[in-house]
Scaffold this motif. Structure first.
Motif, PDB file in Angstrom:
ATOM      1  N   THR A   1       0.837  -1.191   0.000  1.00  7.96           N
ATOM      2  CA  THR A   1       0.000   0.000   0.000  1.00  7.96           C
ATOM      3  C   THR A   1       0.876   1.246   0.000  1.00  7.96           C
ATOM      4  OG1 THR A   1      -0.103   0.054   2.419  1.00  7.96           O
ATOM      5  CG2 THR A   1      -1.758  -1.275   1.265  1.00  7.96           C
ATOM      6  N   GLU A   2       0.265   2.381  -0.337  1.00 12.48           N
ATOM      7  CA  GLU A   2       1.000   3.634  -0.357  1.00 12.48           C
ATOM      8  C   GLU A   2       1.499   3.991   1.033  1.00 12.48           C
ATOM      9  OE1 GLU A   2       2.834   6.970  -1.795  1.00 12.48           O
ATOM     10  OE2 GLU A   2       1.975   5.258  -2.864  1.00 12.48           O
ATOM     11  N   GLU A   3       0.693   3.679   2.049  1.00  9.84           N
ATOM     12  CA  GLU A   3       1.118   3.958   3.419  1.00  9.84           C
ATOM     13  C   GLU A   3       2.343   3.130   3.799  1.00  9.84           C
ATOM     14  OE1 GLU A   3      -0.701   3.756   7.978  1.00  9.84           O
ATOM     15  OE2 GLU A   3      -1.925   3.182   6.244  1.00  9.84           O
ATOM     16  N   THR A   4       2.351   1.862   3.380  1.00  7.97           N
ATOM     17  CA  THR A   4       3.495   1.006   3.673  1.00  7.97           C
ATOM     18  C   THR A   4       4.746   1.483   2.944  1.00  7.97           C
ATOM     19  OG1 THR A   4       2.026  -0.888   3.989  1.00  7.97           O
ATOM     20  CG2 THR A   4       4.348  -1.359   3.596  1.00  7.97           C
ATOM     21  N   VAL A   5       4.590   1.882   1.681  1.00  8.27           N
ATOM     22  CA  VAL A   5       5.731   2.352   0.911  1.00  8.27           C
ATOM     23  C   VAL A   5       6.318   3.610   1.536  1.00  8.27           C
ATOM     24  CG1 VAL A   5       6.458   3.257  -1.326  1.00  8.27           C
ATOM     25  CG2 VAL A   5       4.928   1.284  -1.224  1.00  8.27           C
ATOM     26  N   GLN A   6       5.467   4.521   1.955  1.00  6.07           N
ATOM     27  CA  GLN A   6       5.968   5.748   2.570  1.00  6.07           C
ATOM     28  C   GLN A   6       6.647   5.469   3.905  1.00  6.07           C
ATOM     29  OE1 GLN A   6       6.154   8.756   1.221  1.00  6.07           O
ATOM     30  NE2 GLN A   6       5.258   7.908  -0.651  1.00  6.07           N
ATOM     31  N   ALA A   7       6.100   4.509   4.662  1.00 10.40           N
ATOM     32  CA  ALA A   7       6.751   4.141   5.924  1.00 10.40           C
ATOM     33  C   ALA A   7       8.122   3.523   5.670  1.00 10.40           C
ATOM     34  CB  ALA A   7       5.865   3.171   6.704  1.00 10.40           C
ATOM     35  N   ALA A   8       8.213   2.686   4.647  1.00 11.39           N
ATOM     36  CA  ALA A   8       9.506   2.094   4.302  1.00 11.39           C
ATOM     37  C   ALA A   8      10.481   3.165   3.820  1.00 11.39           C
ATOM     38  CB  ALA A   8       9.320   1.019   3.239  1.00 11.39           C
ATOM     39  N   LYS A   9       9.990   4.143   3.076  1.00 14.19           N
ATOM     40  CA  LYS A   9      10.847   5.218   2.597  1.00 14.19           C
ATOM     41  C   LYS A   9      11.377   6.047   3.767  1.00 14.19           C
ATOM     42  CE  LYS A   9      10.779   9.355  -0.323  1.00 14.19           C
ATOM     43  NZ  LYS A   9       9.945  10.220  -1.205  1.00 14.19           N
ATOM     44  N   ARG A  10      10.530   6.359   4.733  1.00 19.19           N
ATOM     45  CA  ARG A  10      10.994   7.109   5.905  1.00 19.19           C
ATOM     46  C   ARG A  10      12.029   6.305   6.694  1.00 19.19           C
ATOM     47  NH1 ARG A  10       5.434   8.382   6.104  1.00 19.19           N
ATOM     48  NH2 ARG A  10       5.103   6.712   7.634  1.00 19.19           N
ATOM     49  N   THR A  11      11.775   5.018   6.835  1.00 20.79           N
ATOM     50  CA  THR A  11      12.730   4.167   7.546  1.00 20.79           C
ATOM     51  C   THR A  11      14.067   4.129   6.827  1.00 20.79           C
ATOM     52  OG1 THR A  11      10.949   2.772   8.419  1.00 20.79           O
ATOM     53  CG2 THR A  11      13.166   1.821   8.364  1.00 20.79           C
ATOM     54  N   LEU A  12      14.028   3.991   5.510  1.00 16.44           N
ATOM     55  CA  LEU A  12      15.268   3.971   4.735  1.00 16.44           C
ATOM     56  C   LEU A  12      16.022   5.282   4.894  1.00 16.44           C
ATOM     57  CD1 LEU A  12      17.145   2.623   2.687  1.00 16.44           C
ATOM     58  CD2 LEU A  12      15.691   3.550   0.861  1.00 16.44           C
ATOM     59  N   GLY A  13      15.317   6.411   4.848  1.00 16.82           N
ATOM     60  CA  GLY A  13      15.977   7.700   5.019  1.00 16.82           C
ATOM     61  C   GLY A  13      16.658   7.828   6.368  1.00 16.82           C
ATOM     62  N   LEU A  14      15.994   7.372   7.419  1.00 12.63           N
ATOM     63  CA  LEU A  14      16.594   7.429   8.749  1.00 12.63           C
ATOM     64  C   LEU A  14      17.822   6.529   8.846  1.00 12.63           C
ATOM     65  CD1 LEU A  14      13.345   7.370  10.942  1.00 12.63           C
ATOM     66  CD2 LEU A  14      14.839   9.317  10.493  1.00 12.63           C
ATOM     67  N   LEU A  15      17.732   5.348   8.255  1.00 14.16           N
ATOM     68  CA  LEU A  15      18.867   4.425   8.307  1.00 14.16           C
ATOM     69  C   LEU A  15      20.070   4.968   7.546  1.00 14.16           C
ATOM     70  CD1 LEU A  15      17.022   1.012   7.770  1.00 14.16           C
ATOM     71  CD2 LEU A  15      17.796   2.022   9.920  1.00 14.16           C
ATOM     72  N   VAL A  16      19.823   5.511   6.352  1.00 11.97           N
ATOM     73  CA  VAL A  16      20.921   6.057   5.552  1.00 11.97           C
ATOM     74  C   VAL A  16      21.565   7.241   6.271  1.00 11.97           C
ATOM     75  CG1 VAL A  16      21.505   7.182   3.381  1.00 11.97           C
ATOM     76  CG2 VAL A  16      19.942   5.245   3.385  1.00 11.97           C
ATOM     77  N   ALA A  17      20.741   8.119   6.824  1.00 11.82           N
ATOM     78  CA  ALA A  17      21.286   9.285   7.532  1.00 11.82           C
ATOM     79  C   ALA A  17      22.125   8.865   8.727  1.00 11.82           C
ATOM     80  CB  ALA A  17      20.145  10.195   7.971  1.00 11.82           C
ATOM     81  N   GLU A  18      21.626   7.912   9.509  1.00 14.88           N
ATOM     82  CA  GLU A  18      22.382   7.444  10.673  1.00 14.88           C
ATOM     83  C   GLU A  18      23.695   6.794  10.252  1.00 14.88           C
ATOM     84  OE1 GLU A  18      22.050   4.038  14.175  1.00 14.88           O
ATOM     85  OE2 GLU A  18      20.528   4.209  12.623  1.00 14.88           O
TER      86      GLU A  18
END
Length: 770
Positions: free
Chosen positions: A69-86
């Protein structure tokens, strides 16, 4: 839902049937064993056929996974952004990219017009593109102004290409808008365009490996592929020049064939290698701006070094500054004109507050000699200036003391391994390929010796307890049969390991939902249900048990030949074997279902690192061992506690009362849990990278090629600034450091004996790529 209910009903029915059969046949009299064996054989035949059919067609009945779902994709995108930044903020801190300030490298459009596409396709005309490592926000705005946000960073060795890419990545993350993609840096070394012709397919695989949280059940199946396919990922592809020549050409063609008009990227490469690849490919990278660095001037180098020095340095640096500005030391001036040269000068002389006189002395008479001098002094300078500490806030200091000479020897060996394999990536799970673990002989020896040792320990403990309770000699009872069964177990498990261990050197690390790996359990369901895994495992377990059970039952109780005759001996072996097959099917089915639940990532707050990938695979193997031990101990211990009723008392040499059965069952429970739990934990499942790593490091440490605590050593080398990490991969801080160590002079034949994998015999291939 009805199908899942039927599957669970089948599991319950199978478990009840096994329990009933075991209970019935442990009470049966030997006089009716032939009728019992017939009934049991018919039941087993039908059950085995049903399990085999179900295991064959269950995957085909599994429908396609629902789309994310779009909600799941956006949640995964936010998680990926946090992981990459860290991940990259930590890496930037360890690399000291901004301490006290970035090295002031300036960038401009490449002067070679043959490297870049038509300017009107790249960006607004007139096309201008300037950047500086000290003004990264301006670089990010210039990048966003490009027509398709495609940038190639070129330059010579040590010019700061990767550093600029990391700085741009962090700036894009800090100033990102919700609709912008997440920048992710990956090395190109692992891209095989024959296996993954499209960039998107390979990038999805790399995301799942480097950021295992994306494979969590909470995000649904293939969320990494969805993120890449929908344009939510901006790839930073590092190290085109590190690929072989033909692969560089193939990558250029694959990129042009993969990218749509909405796909951006950042690519780094040395200028000469990029020019050769473009020339052979017959085309440039479409709509990509190509920038190159300006050499650092002596005044800029002096200003940067003064900034790094304290207000009152311990030693006199004025001769060095005078040589730079006056042009009296050409080798020093050339070394200080690149980011790598300035970093080496700072690390070797500024940070440890060493006397800089050699910079204007004999080592500075030649450029190559000065660069070798700095690289030779790098390891002792890094170790001497950063004493060990256990403070977790100290990212720049190692956790253990290391001798400079031994550290250099270990890094030389690793550099030679990587160079011989034509790669820059050091994956800890690949070490098993360099120590012969995948050989048939090695697997047979490991399996047979482990099984025999475990069985001897069990027999020793069991007979000791048995003799202590019953007053019998612990080595006077059926010793020959005990040794015979020990040899049989060693042979069977040796053959199993001989075929299974070949996969260990090719298996990637796994993860577990169990919190041993230090993460947070994520909600959701795995792709394949417990019931489906149970039936597949039950079919495999029944097949193995039905073959091994009669052999063991017939060989382990030869007393039947002299007590009841050959017919009773064969019947008992058959009954024991069939029961063994049923119980094995139940056990293997349960373990397969449990393993399916466990083999999912638990880490939601950290990016994949070498240490986290090792801990995840270790946790998975330990949990699998505990689960197998508990299940085997419970079921087989119960079976052995009841089974003595069906064994003639003459065969055991002593009547079994309630106390005898309790002790016998307790010892059997512990013994079976230890032996079968440990052996099957090594023989089943998909991830044994940690086990193979332990064997490999033990062999290498025994030959004094690498330290026994290799991961601690690599982590400390990372903290010292000698290595860097990209996801779960180690790399040398600079390619020139790896090349320098790999080409270090040795003592000929003595060095060949010390580093056999790095000095292959003429005409041989040291390693094989996966």
């Amino acid at each position: 839902m009805p199908g899942r209910v039927l599957q669970w009903a089948g599991v319950a029915l199978f478990v009840c049937a096994v329990a009933g059969m075991v209970r019935y046949f442990t009470r049966v009299d030997l006089g009716t064993a032939d009728q019992a064996a017939s009934v049991l054989g018919a039941f087993v035949g039908v059950a085995g056929l049903a399990l085999a059919i179900h295991g064959t067609f269950a995957a085909r009945r599994t429908g396609p996974s629902p789309p994310a779902t779009e909600e799941t994709v956006q949640a995964a995108k936010r998680t990926l952004g946090l992981l990459v930044a860290e991940q990259w903020r930590r890496e930037a801190t360890i690399r000291s990219l901004g301490d006290p300030r970035p090295i002031p490298v300036s960038w401009r459009l490449a002067g070679d017009a043959g490297l870049m596409d038509h300017p009107h396709l790249v960006g607004p005309e007139p096309l201008t593109f300037t950047a500086s490592s000290g003004r990264i926000p301006e670089l990010a705005e210039s990048f966003r102004a490009l027509s398709r946000r495609r940038l190639i960073v070129t330059g010579g060795p040590g010019s700061g290409k990767t550093t600029l890419a990391v700085q741009l990545l962090l700036e894009l993350l800090d100033s990102a808008t919700p609709d912008e993609p997440v920048p992710v840096l990956v090395t190109l070394n692992g891209w095989d365009t024959t296996a993954h012709p499209r960039l998107h397919d390979w990038l999805a695989v790399r995301l799942a490996r480097d950021y295992p949280a994306l494979t969590a059940p909470a995000f649904g199946p293939d969320v990494a592929k969805v993120l890449v396919g929908q344009g939510h990922v901006l790839p930073f592809l590092d190290g085109l020049d590190e690929l072989p020549e033909q692969r560089r050409v193939a990558v250029i063609g694959a990129l042009n064939g993969s990218l749509s008009d909405r796909d951006g990227l950042v690519l780094t490469s040395r200028t000469d290698e990029l020019a050769a690849a473009v020339r052979q490919a017959g085309d440039v990278l479409t709509a990509a701006a190509v920038i190159a660095p300006r050499p650092l001037t002596p005044a800029m180098a002096v200003r940067y070094l003064r900034t790094c020095l304290p207000p009152r340095p311990r030693h006199d640096w004025e001769p060095v500054f005078a040589a730079l500005t006056g042009g009296t030391a050409p080798a020093l001036t050339e070394a200080a004109s690149t980011a790598l040269g300035l970093w080496l000068i700072r690390t070797v002389y500024v940070v440890p507050a060493a006397d800089p006189a050699p910079l204007v002395g004999p080592p500075a008479e030649d450029t190559v000699r000065l660069r070798a001098h700095l690289l030779d002094r790098l390891i002792p300078a890094a170790i001497g200036s950063r004493p060990p500490t256990h403070d977790p806030a100290e990212h720049f200091r190692p956790r253990r003391p290391w001798a400079a000479d031994r550290t250099r020897d270990h890094l030389v060996y690793l550099a030679r391994l990587l160079t011989a394999d034509d790669t820059r990536d050091l994956a800890w799970w690949h070490l098993a390929r360099h120590t012969g673990i995948g050989r048939f002989r090695t697997g047979f020896l490991i399996g047979s010796m482990t099984a025999m040792a475990a069985w001897l320990v069990i027999g020793f403990v069991g007979r000791f307890v048995y003799g202590a309770v019953f007053g019998m000699g612990w080595l006077t009872h059926n010793v020959r049969e005990w040794l015979l069964s020990d040899a049989l177990f060693g042979l069977v498990f040796g053959l199993v390991f001989a075929f299974k261990i070949k996969d260990w050197s090719r298996e990637a690390p796994g993860f577990t939902r169990f919190p041993l790996s230090g993460g947070v359990r994520l909600p959701g369901r795995p792709r394949r249900g417990f019931a489906a895994r149970f039936f597949r495992g039950a079919a495999a377990g029944f097949a193995a048990g039905a073959i091994a059970g009669p052999v063991y039952g017939s060989a382990s109780v030869p007393a039947y030949v002299f007590v009841s005759g050959p017919r009773a001996w064969l019947l008992f072996g058959l009954v024991l074997g069939l029961v063994f097959g049923l119980v094995s099917g139940l056990v293997y089915g349960l373990v397969s279902g449990i393993a399916g639940r466990l083999e999912a990532p638990a880490t939601a707050g950290t990016a994949g690192t070498p240490l986290s990938s090792l801990r995840g695979d270790r946790a998975l193997n330990l949990v699998r061992l505990v689960a197998l031990g508990l299940v085997f101990g419970l079921l087989f211990g119960l079976a052995y506690a009841l089974l003595p009723d069906a064994i003639p008392r003459q065969a055991l040499g002593h009547p079994l009362g309630d106390t005898h059965r309790f002790v016998f069952g307790l010892v059997s429970t512990l013994g079976i849990a230890l032996m079968f739990g440990s052996l099957f934990a090594l023989a089943v499942g998909e991830h044994h990278a940690w086990v193979a790593y332990l064997i490999a490091t033990h062999r290498l440490a025994r030959r004094r090629l690498l330290p026994r605590g290799l991961m601690s050593f690599l982590d400390d080398a990372h903290r010292l600034g000698l290595l860097r990490t990209v996801g779960p991969i180690w790399q040398f801080r600079h390619a020139e450091l790896q090349d320098h160590l790999a080409s270090a002079p040795g003592d000929g034949e003595g060095d060949r004996r010390r580093f056999p994998a790095a000095f292959p015999a003429p005409g041989s291939v040291p390693f094989r790529r996966p």
